[in-house]
Motif scaffolding. Sequence first.
Motif: not given
Length: 131
Positions: A15, A47, A49-50, A52, A124
């Motif tokens: 991200g 999700k 990308k965040k 999760e 990530y």
Amino acid sequence: MKFFVAIAVVALAAGAWALTIDQQKKAEAYAAECVKSTGVAPDTPVKLKKGEFAGADDKTKCFSKCVLEKAGFMNEKGEIQEKTVIDKLSVDHDKAKVEAALKKCNQKGANACDTAFKMTECFYNTKAGLV
């Protein structure tokens, strides 16, 4: 720019990695195609990308594989294409840091989808050291 997981997995999960506008558009197109082909919920890319990742099902893991394949980061056999990952991500990031992240994140999973998902999640979680 934001790196829409990987371009979307590594590409979804990465991200905070900078991409060119063209790379970002490709990543978004890959994600859209992979949502359709894997049958994941349309909010899955958001999700991921965040960050999760908890409770990911097989469709979500295969979504990661689909995106990595389209980006050229993984072949159809589920093997990470290290040279491609390094070449593409080193454009705007220190090559040594990309290589270190790849070494850390190139983990085998139970199958190709699981391997892709593990790589996405690891990238990530490793992104802070790359930017």
